[in-house]
Design a protein around this motif. Structure first.
Motif, PDB file in Angstrom:
ATOM      1  N   CYS A 192      35.687 111.588 -31.020  1.00 28.59           N
ATOM      2  CA  CYS A 192      35.719 113.003 -30.600  1.00 28.59           C
ATOM      3  C   CYS A 192      36.476 112.675 -29.043  1.00 28.59           C
ATOM      4  O   CYS A 192      36.106 111.844 -28.280  1.00 28.59           O
ATOM      5  N   ARG A 206      33.531 121.272 -34.056  1.00 31.57           N
ATOM      6  CA  ARG A 206      32.923 120.650 -35.366  1.00 31.57           C
ATOM      7  C   ARG A 206      32.993 121.329 -36.553  1.00 31.57           C
ATOM      8  O   ARG A 206      33.053 120.769 -37.543  1.00 31.57           O
ATOM      9  N   THR A 262      27.371 115.190 -31.724  1.00 32.37           N
ATOM     10  CA  THR A 262      27.974 114.816 -33.079  1.00 32.37           C
ATOM     11  C   THR A 262      27.182 113.612 -33.522  1.00 32.37           C
ATOM     12  O   THR A 262      27.834 113.241 -34.769  1.00 32.37           O
ATOM     13  N   VAL A 315      32.556 121.725 -28.043  1.00 34.05           N
ATOM     14  CA  VAL A 315      32.383 120.650 -29.104  1.00 34.05           C
ATOM     15  C   VAL A 315      31.690 121.475 -30.350  1.00 34.05           C
ATOM     16  O   VAL A 315      31.768 120.923 -31.308  1.00 34.05           O
ATOM     17  N   VAL A 372      33.438 108.502 -28.092  1.00 32.91           N
ATOM     18  CA  VAL A 372      33.638 109.529 -27.424  1.00 32.91           C
ATOM     19  C   VAL A 372      34.476 109.610 -26.231  1.00 32.91           C
ATOM     20  O   VAL A 372      34.059 108.821 -25.499  1.00 32.91           O
ATOM     21  N   ALA A 397      28.700 115.706 -26.074  1.00 31.13           N
ATOM     22  CA  ALA A 397      29.396 115.610 -27.286  1.00 31.13           C
ATOM     23  C   ALA A 397      28.755 114.420 -28.002  1.00 31.13           C
ATOM     24  O   ALA A 397      28.594 114.547 -29.343  1.00 31.13           O
ATOM     25  N   ALA A 449      38.609 120.311 -27.591  1.00 29.40           N
ATOM     26  CA  ALA A 449      37.864 119.209 -28.032  1.00 29.40           C
ATOM     27  C   ALA A 449      38.443 119.146 -29.448  1.00 29.40           C
ATOM     28  O   ALA A 449      38.985 120.008 -30.266  1.00 29.40           O
ATOM     29  N   HIS A 450      38.741 117.750 -29.869  1.00 28.16           N
ATOM     30  CA  HIS A 450      38.973 117.292 -31.305  1.00 28.16           C
ATOM     31  C   HIS A 450      37.814 116.580 -31.797  1.00 28.16           C
ATOM     32  O   HIS A 450      37.705 115.420 -31.319  1.00 28.16           O
ATOM     33  N   VAL A 451      37.088 117.114 -32.765  1.00 28.18           N
ATOM     34  CA  VAL A 451      35.952 116.345 -33.361  1.00 28.18           C
ATOM     35  C   VAL A 451      36.270 115.803 -34.747  1.00 28.18           C
ATOM     36  O   VAL A 451      36.724 116.584 -35.353  1.00 28.18           O
TER      37      VAL A 451
END
Length: 736
Positions: A368, A423, A388, A419, A395, A384, A361-363
């Motif tokens: 996201c 974060r 978030t 996730v 997302v 997610a 995951a890239h928040v």
């Protein structure tokens, strides 16, 4: 209890959408739940949020499934069902290619993003839900392409045909590739009625086809969740409290950060899980070892395996939900001259997929992205969004190949976990569970106890039957609205209420007991796999009690079910049921209707010692309706049987002090090559019925057919799984 109702009609409404010079065909995709429960139709005027997704003002769209035909003649199928080894990508392409008039090699597959509410792969429902919509989609696209080409040539449509992504004018031999007329086709009105090909003209469906994902897997090009590489990503590995409900008590954070390559030590908001982040997995593992987390065990520290079984057996008495009834079975049993009762017990099971749990995951403040293998992309996206606070369109879930699902990836708690940790860091984070974490923190197939009592006539046949199931209701956690108003989980009716047999009187009861200290889930089926072991074991007991041949006894009970009778007769013939066996060998039989398919199986075994089983041969005859790809059906039955035999013989999750005792393949036994059946024969019955499911059929058959063969070899019943458990004791000797 009775022959199942006719298969429901799946939704057929669809729209043709034109964008960017391409022809895009969107179809309403019925969910597996809809296709199981009722005909999934789309009423006229249905709004986009109700299931049929249409083009918005910006020209963006996210249909459940659609065909994209580009002007460069590239043909893409965007598919909500994910590939996890069951071959659904190949079957889907076959359905499209057959109707569209193209070669399979001309189709590319893309995994659909979440958005339609139907991105669920499970319950052996993929082919059943795709069978009509994908053929209709291909036929509608073909019709519009042919119309566009005929208009271009100023010739009658009837003079045109399609082959290899080309429209051909038969009288003159002129041809146009699909891409050349895609833009014009997209401007045409949607056909109100499509004409599907006559099955007699099929060139792909019903014939063996190579899987389209084999080459990329053999060559190492297929991207599974474990293979995802995002620029700048770090690797994290986790440890959760070994007792469900426990919390973190302490850790040596400094020692973990001192490990070369370790970047961060993270704790989730509930204080139940820690994550060590590093430049690579080995550093993260070393860091986690140095971290040495300590735990408060919490309220489930007292739970043992016996705690769970005691609770289940307690449910055999007292109040229960009456889930299904026919006549007054208790009264018939109370006045019967002869009765027979048996109690069956089944354990908790882990999924133990080849690919351990992982997620990337890239928040970011503005979005996201999630990369993972999931059987339910909508829930991966929604968790997610919840964590978030980002809007839905920010997302994105990128679905990867799955290295084993079996229902494990119908869960999404690992996405939530990833996730939540992502974060806390500014870079993409890939979470990889160790095998130990994977086995000790799985969501397990529930343990159950069943008790069946039959009233018998003078020939030993059933005149009334009561069946009490005691155990969890998986759907109560996974999808609460699907629980019946009185609290029954209808998945448990598979292979219990819905069987090939009929009884004059019947009563099914369910005493719900949720297991303490574990989370339960689906495992390559629950109702079908657990129910068939009980029902077929009990039928076999009654046959032996009556002094009847087990095949002949079942034949008499299947007189009103020609499809079930046909697979049983074919299996008995192919296995040589009435032929003599070498000394020391025995045969067992099982018949089933589950996941929309009929199958009869016969196992031939030898038991040199009570705890040593040699499976010499298995014969399986399958009627799954119309067969799309014979090779794939055969391989699914073969693999499902071996998967099921492994669990039936050896597997059980046990707890002590709230902790799962099995942690890796040294304590979770998987059937080795030398233990697998020496021979498996799978025969397919010809049929014109709509396709049934196949992914869980072989697994469901494994435990009952093996238990019945072992009973014939040893002269005692096997009512407890795993079959080699010492709990299968002398109290289970044959009666009568």
């Amino acid at each position: 209890m009775s022959t199942p109702a006719p298969r429901p009609t799946l939704a057929s409404r669809r729209q043709m959408l034109g964008a960017g010079g391409a022809l895009l065909l969107a179809t309403f995709w019925p969910t597996p739940r809809q296709s199981r429960a009722q005909g999934a139709s789309v009423p006229a005027g249905m709004a986009p949020e109700q299931g049929l997704l249409v083009e918005n003002a910006q020209g963006a769209f996210a249909p459940n499934a659609y065909i994209r035909i580009a002007t460069d003649n590239r043909i893409t199928l965007i598919l909500p069902n994910v590939e996890m080894g069951q071959g659904i990508y190949t079957s889907s392409v076959m359905l499209i290619a057959e109707e569209l008039g193209i070669d399979m090699a001309q189709v590319e597959i893309e995994a659909a993003p979440p958005g339609g509410g139907a991105e669920i792969t499970g319950g052996s429902t993929s082919v059943m839900t795709e069978w009509l919509p994908l053929r209709q989609a291909g036929a509608a696209a073909r019709s519009m392409l042919v119309q566009a080409a005929a208009t271009h040539w100023q010739v009658p449509v009837a003079e045109c045909t399609t082959r290899s992504a080309t429209i051909i004018h038969v009288p003159t031999g002129r041809s146009l590739p699909f891409g050349a007329v895609a833009a014009q086709a997209a401007t045409l009105p949607v056909p109100q009625k499509t004409t599907l090909k006559d099955p007699a003209t099929y060139t792909l469906l019903g014939r063996p086809q190579h899987r389209i994902d084999s080459a990329v897997k053999v060559q190492g090009h297929a991207i599974f969740g474990m293979d995802v590489q995002v620029p700048g990503q770090k690797i994290g590995t986790v440890a959760a409290c070994p007792v469900v409900g426990g919390t973190l008590a302490g850790m040596n954070k400094a020692a973990a950060l001192a490990i070369r390559g370790v970047q961060a030590v993270l704790v989730n908001t509930t204080n139940t899980t820690v994550c060590v982040v590093a430049d690579h997995y080995w550093a993260a593992r070393k860091g986690l070892r140095a971290l040495k987390p300590q735990w408060h065990d919490g309220p489930n520290a007292h739970v043992t395996t016996q705690t769970i079984y005691d609770q289940l057996h307690d449910g055999l008495n007292g109040p229960a939900i009456v889930a299904n009834t026919k006549g007054d079975a208790p009264a018939v049993i109370a006045h019967a001259a002869a009765t027979h009762t048996a109690t069956y017990q089944q354990p908790l099971l882990a999924h133990a997929t080849m690919e351990p749990i992982n997620c990337t995951a890239h928040v970011r403040p503005d979005g996201c992205d999630i990369w993972t293998g999931t059987q339910i992309a909508d829930r991966a996206r929604d968790t997610a969004i919840e964590l978030t606070g980002l809007p839905k369109d920010k997302v994105h879930v990128h679905c990867q190949y799955i290295g084993g699902g079996f229902g494990r990836r119908l869960e999404h708690e690992y996405v939530t976990q990833c996730v939540e940790f992502a974060r806390q860091v500014p870079y993409p984070l890939k979470i990889i569970w160790s095998r130990e974490e994977d086995l000790t923190h799985d969501r397990y197939r529930p343990a159950y106890v069943d008790q069946m009592t039959a009233a018998l006539d003078s020939k030993g046949f059933i005149t009334a039957l009561t069946h009490r199931i005691v155990g969890p209701a998986v759907v109560a956690r996974w999808d609460p609205p699907e629980l019946t108003k009185d609290g029954y989980d209808e998945d448990l009716s598979v292979a219990t209420v819905i069987t090939p047999y009929t009884y004059p009187a019947y009563r099914l009861e369910f005493a719900r007991r949720e297991a303490p200290g574990v989370v339960t889930a689906w495992w390559r089926g629950v109702g079908g796999t657990r129910g068939l072991f009980v029902v077929e074991g009990f039928i076999d007991e009654l046959a032996h009690r009556a002094g009847a041949d087990p095949v002949a006894y079942r034949r008499a009970m299947l007189a009103q079910n020609p499809r079930a009778l046909a697979v049983l007769d074919k299996a008995a013939q192919a296995a040589g049921w009435n032929t003599p066996l070498p000394p020391g060998r025995a045969r067992g039989v099982a018949v089933q209707f589950a996941f929309g398919s009929y199958m009869a199986s016969i196992a031939e075994v030898e038991m040199p010692e009570p705890d040593n089983v040699i499976i010499h041969r298995v014969t399986a005859v399958v009627d799954c309706g119309r067969v799309l790809n014979p090779d794939q059906v055969i391989s699914q039955i073969e693999g499902g049987l071996i998967f099921g035999f492994s669990a039936a013989l050896y597997n059980e999750i046990t707890l002590e002090g709230g902790r799962v005792q099995q942690s890796n393949f040294n304590t979770w036994r998987v059937m080795r090559m030398n233990e697998a059946p020496c021979k498996i024969d799978v025969l397919l019955m010809p049929s014109t019925e709509d396709p049934g499911g196949i992914g869980e059929v072989g697994t469901a058959a494994a435990a009952p057919v093996l238990a019945n063969a072992m009973a014939a070899a040893q002269g005692r019943r096997y009512r407890t799984l795993p079959l080699l458990s010492p709990r299968n004791g002398a109290d289970h000797k044959e009666q009568g």
